[in-house]
Design a protein around this motif. Structure first.
Motif, PDB file in Angstrom:
ATOM      1  N   ILE A  36      17.370  -1.882   9.039  1.00  0.00           N
ATOM      2  CA  ILE A  36      16.668  -2.307   7.832  1.00  0.00           C
ATOM      3  C   ILE A  36      17.640  -2.887   6.814  1.00  0.00           C
ATOM      4  N   GLU A  37      18.884  -2.404   6.806  1.00  0.00           N
ATOM      5  CA  GLU A  37      19.874  -2.951   5.886  1.00  0.00           C
ATOM      6  C   GLU A  37      20.158  -4.416   6.216  1.00  0.00           C
ATOM      7  N   GLU A  38      20.245  -4.730   7.527  1.00  0.00           N
ATOM      8  CA  GLU A  38      20.490  -6.111   7.948  1.00  0.00           C
ATOM      9  C   GLU A  38      19.303  -6.997   7.591  1.00  0.00           C
ATOM     10  N   ILE A  39      18.100  -6.461   7.783  1.00  0.00           N
ATOM     11  CA  ILE A  39      16.903  -7.234   7.450  1.00  0.00           C
ATOM     12  C   ILE A  39      16.867  -7.531   5.954  1.00  0.00           C
ATOM     13  N   SER A  40      17.195  -6.523   5.141  1.00  0.00           N
ATOM     14  CA  SER A  40      17.189  -6.712   3.688  1.00  0.00           C
ATOM     15  C   SER A  40      18.166  -7.797   3.268  1.00  0.00           C
ATOM     16  N   ALA A  41      19.310  -7.857   3.972  1.00  0.00           N
ATOM     17  CA  ALA A  41      20.332  -8.836   3.607  1.00  0.00           C
ATOM     18  C   ALA A  41      20.007 -10.235   4.121  1.00  0.00           C
ATOM     19  N   SER A  42      19.512 -10.328   5.363  1.00  0.00           N
ATOM     20  CA  SER A  42      19.311 -11.644   5.984  1.00  0.00           C
ATOM     21  C   SER A  42      17.917 -12.221   5.755  1.00  0.00           C
ATOM     22  N   GLU A  43      16.893 -11.365   5.722  1.00  0.00           N
ATOM     23  CA  GLU A  43      15.521 -11.852   5.553  1.00  0.00           C
ATOM     24  C   GLU A  43      14.748 -10.964   4.572  1.00  0.00           C
ATOM     25  N   PRO A  44      15.174 -10.926   3.319  1.00  0.00           N
ATOM     26  CA  PRO A  44      14.526 -10.037   2.348  1.00  0.00           C
ATOM     27  C   PRO A  44      13.053 -10.346   2.126  1.00  0.00           C
ATOM     28  N   ASP A  45      12.674 -11.607   2.278  1.00  0.00           N
ATOM     29  CA  ASP A  45      11.273 -11.985   2.041  1.00  0.00           C
ATOM     30  C   ASP A  45      10.335 -11.480   3.130  1.00  0.00           C
ATOM     31  N   SER A  46      10.910 -11.057   4.269  1.00  0.00           N
ATOM     32  CA  SER A  46      10.061 -10.599   5.368  1.00  0.00           C
ATOM     33  C   SER A  46       9.625  -9.152   5.202  1.00  0.00           C
ATOM     34  N   ILE A  47      10.191  -8.433   4.243  1.00  0.00           N
ATOM     35  CA  ILE A  47       9.921  -7.003   4.097  1.00  0.00           C
ATOM     36  C   ILE A  47       8.642  -6.768   3.294  1.00  0.00           C
ATOM     37  N   LEU A  48       7.742  -6.009   3.878  1.00  0.00           N
ATOM     38  CA  LEU A  48       6.501  -5.611   3.216  1.00  0.00           C
ATOM     39  C   LEU A  48       6.614  -4.145   2.815  1.00  0.00           C
ATOM     40  N   ARG A  49       6.139  -3.818   1.621  1.00  0.00           N
ATOM     41  CA  ARG A  49       6.176  -2.435   1.140  1.00  0.00           C
ATOM     42  C   ARG A  49       4.809  -2.042   0.608  1.00  0.00           C
ATOM     43  N   VAL A  50       4.349  -0.875   1.029  1.00  0.00           N
ATOM     44  CA  VAL A  50       3.078  -0.335   0.539  1.00  0.00           C
ATOM     45  C   VAL A  50       3.301   1.118   0.154  1.00  0.00           C
ATOM     46  N   SER A  51       2.960   1.460  -1.080  1.00  0.00           N
ATOM     47  CA  SER A  51       3.099   2.828  -1.561  1.00  0.00           C
ATOM     48  C   SER A  51       1.818   3.604  -1.279  1.00  0.00           C
ATOM     49  N   VAL A  52       1.975   4.817  -0.734  1.00  0.00           N
ATOM     50  CA  VAL A  52       0.827   5.626  -0.323  1.00  0.00           C
ATOM     51  C   VAL A  52       0.772   6.909  -1.150  1.00  0.00           C
ATOM     52  N   ASP A  53      -0.348   7.128  -1.789  1.00  0.00           N
ATOM     53  CA  ASP A  53      -0.557   8.369  -2.536  1.00  0.00           C
ATOM     54  C   ASP A  53      -0.772   9.500  -1.523  1.00  0.00           C
ATOM     55  N   PRO A  54       0.100  10.529  -1.516  1.00  0.00           N
ATOM     56  CA  PRO A  54      -0.046  11.599  -0.520  1.00  0.00           C
ATOM     57  C   PRO A  54      -1.353  12.377  -0.644  1.00  0.00           C
ATOM     58  N   ALA A  55      -1.956  12.360  -1.828  1.00  0.00           N
ATOM     59  CA  ALA A  55      -3.219  13.077  -2.015  1.00  0.00           C
ATOM     60  C   ALA A  55      -4.381  12.356  -1.352  1.00  0.00           C
ATOM     61  N   VAL A  56      -4.217  11.056  -1.119  1.00  0.00           N
ATOM     62  CA  VAL A  56      -5.287  10.245  -0.525  1.00  0.00           C
ATOM     63  C   VAL A  56      -4.964   9.874   0.915  1.00  0.00           C
ATOM     64  N   GLY A  57      -3.681   9.597   1.171  1.00  0.00           N
ATOM     65  CA  GLY A  57      -3.277   9.191   2.508  1.00  0.00           C
ATOM     66  C   GLY A  57      -3.352   7.688   2.684  1.00  0.00           C
ATOM     67  N   LEU A  58      -2.830   7.227   3.802  1.00  0.00           N
ATOM     68  CA  LEU A  58      -2.853   5.798   4.113  1.00  0.00           C
ATOM     69  C   LEU A  58      -4.269   5.385   4.490  1.00  0.00           C
ATOM     70  N   ARG A  59      -4.808   4.428   3.765  1.00  0.00           N
ATOM     71  CA  ARG A  59      -6.166   3.967   4.002  1.00  0.00           C
ATOM     72  C   ARG A  59      -6.173   2.802   4.981  1.00  0.00           C
ATOM     73  N   ASP A  60      -7.292   2.615   5.639  1.00  0.00           N
ATOM     74  CA  ASP A  60      -7.411   1.545   6.628  1.00  0.00           C
ATOM     75  C   ASP A  60      -7.126   0.176   6.024  1.00  0.00           C
ATOM     76  N   PHE A  61      -7.598  -0.062   4.796  1.00  0.00           N
ATOM     77  CA  PHE A  61      -7.398  -1.389   4.204  1.00  0.00           C
ATOM     78  C   PHE A  61      -5.922  -1.661   3.953  1.00  0.00           C
ATOM     79  N   GLN A  62      -5.133  -0.588   3.635  1.00  0.00           N
ATOM     80  CA  GLN A  62      -3.700  -0.769   3.450  1.00  0.00           C
ATOM     81  C   GLN A  62      -3.020  -1.109   4.771  1.00  0.00           C
ATOM     82  N   ALA A  63      -3.441  -0.422   5.854  1.00  0.00           N
ATOM     83  CA  ALA A  63      -2.876  -0.695   7.175  1.00  0.00           C
ATOM     84  C   ALA A  63      -3.199  -2.119   7.612  1.00  0.00           C
ATOM     85  N   ARG A  64      -4.440  -2.557   7.361  1.00  0.00           N
ATOM     86  CA  ARG A  64      -4.816  -3.927   7.735  1.00  0.00           C
ATOM     87  C   ARG A  64      -4.034  -4.955   6.905  1.00  0.00           C
TER      88      ARG A  64
END
Length: 392
Positions: free
Chosen positions: A133-161
């Motif tokens: 992931i360090e190499e990806i951050s350095a060479s292709e930073p725009d390719s990284i997707l980040r999604v924050s998940v509330d532990p009280a709710v969990g990962l929702r299907d729409f976030q996964a999609r």
């Protein structure tokens, strides 16, 4: 606590994550037998150590015959693999994982980590899989997707999609990716993990997603709730010094210096290590002896630090609140006599029952350098170490 690739794959497969067929081997004979069990025409023999970048270190071999499998297993077992994650110490290969080779057309990076700043689980994904992931951050930073998940709710299907579409997957693969992401999050949550990483998650020639590699790390403080996970621990892959200390309830991190440290409180320990470096020395370890340190606990701490052959001087720095200086002093005297200590020892005591603690040290008749302040303790420890090094 880290676990091996094959263990992580076994756990993730229980949560619906597709993995290649494979089997564990401890000898060349077992490796060839596993390949026959799996079937097919090509197999991958993987060294099982707690480290990434195994392929770059020669720890992953693609084989097409029984002879190639045998030779690969024979060469890897007992070999020390050195990667940028292991450092120069490396790690010895004691077991192998043999799995079917998978042809693919795309590699994806997928990771779930605990983001302590936001107090949420962060899902990280990239279409540039196959790299750290360090190499990806350095060479292709725009390719990284980040999604924050509330532990009280969990990962929702729409976030996964959302992640699946962001990776540019075909519509027919979005459902597979959603299932994998939900499965990884459930494993992360249900098993008290602090990291789940699949790299690479590949798109096979048939369009199916498969996890070719997997890592999982678990919260040490939660292992008592999951004996099954605790049993996956492989002490042969851990720093022997840290294992010895952890088994005796001590917080210890091994470093590369020559001045051993026994301190109470993480903040004081870090400040002490900084002062040692300011004075021109290098700490050999971080060790927080904790509160309520009995003489017996102090002796255990001495043994943990002195198990490192590089330690040439020892600094004990105690600011007693919950602790008591007289208890610590009794432990120091007991340890010096029991272990027949021959290296320089500097002790700085402050706080509860400090006068009694200093009296015990003074009346012991032992060669102990007493310091009044943190700066004084660091200066004396480095000076004693330099004097010993010069004499050697």
């Amino acid at each position: 606590m880290d676990i091996h690739e094959y263990q992580a794959k076994e756990l993730l497969s229980e949560f619906g994550v597709p993995v290649p067929r494979g089997g564990l081997a401890y000898s060349p004979e077992q490796a060839t037998y596993r390949a026959r069990e799996i079937g097919g025409e090509k197999w991958v023999v993987k060294a099982q150590i707690h480290s990434g970048a195994r392929g770059k270190a020669g720890g992953i071999r693609v084989c097409g015959t029984d002879r190639e499998i045998w030779d690969a297993a024979d060469d890897l077992l007992g070999r020390k693999l050195v990667t940028h994650q292991t450092g120069p110490r490396g790690k010895i290969v004691y077991r192998l994982y043999v799995e079917e080779a998978t042809a693919f057309e795309q590699e994806i990076y997928l990771g779930l980590v605990l983001d302590r700043k936001s107090e949420r689980v962060m899902v990280v994904a990239s279409a540039a899989g196959g790299m750290e992931i360090e190499e990806i951050s350095a060479s292709e930073p725009d390719s990284i997707l980040r999604v924050s998940v509330d532990p009280a709710v969990g990962l929702r299907d729409f976030q996964a999609r959302e992640i699946a579409f962001g990776l540019g997957l075909e519509p027919s693969q979005v459902g597979q990716m959603t299932q994998i992401l939900i499965g990884c999050f459930r494993a992360f949550s249900d098993l008290d993990a602090t990291m789940v990483e699949i790299n690479p998650l590949v798109v096979g020639l048939d369009g199916h997603l498969v996890a070719l590699d997997a890592k999982m790390t678990f919260d040490d403080n939660a292992l008592f709730r999951l004996p099954r996970i605790s049993e996956l621990r492989d002490k042969s892959q851990e720093d022997a010094r840290e294992t010895y200390a952890a088994d005796r309830g001590l917080s210890y991190v091994g470093l590369d210096g020559h001045i051993g440290c026994i301190i109470n409180g993480a903040g004081l320990a870090m400040a002490t290590m900084d002062m040692i470096q300011i004075e021109g020395g290098e700490p050999a370890n971080f060790l927080d002896i904790g509160g309520g340190a009995s003489p017996e606990r102090v002796v255990k701490a001495f043994k943990a630090v002195l198990a490192d052959d590089k330690v040439e001087a020892l600094l004990v720095n105690i600011f007693a609140g919950i602790n008591r200086c007289d208890w610590v002093a009794e432990g120091v005297v007991q340890a010096v006599r029991e272990l027949d200590l021959t290296i320089p020892l500097v002790v700085r005591l402050s706080g509860t029952h400090v006068e009694e603690g200093r009296r015990i040290l003074a009346e012991s008749g032992l060669q102990i350098l007493v310091a009044d302040t943190l700066a004084d303790a660091a200066r004396k420890a480095v000076g004693a170490w330099r004097g010993l090094s010069a004499a050697a």
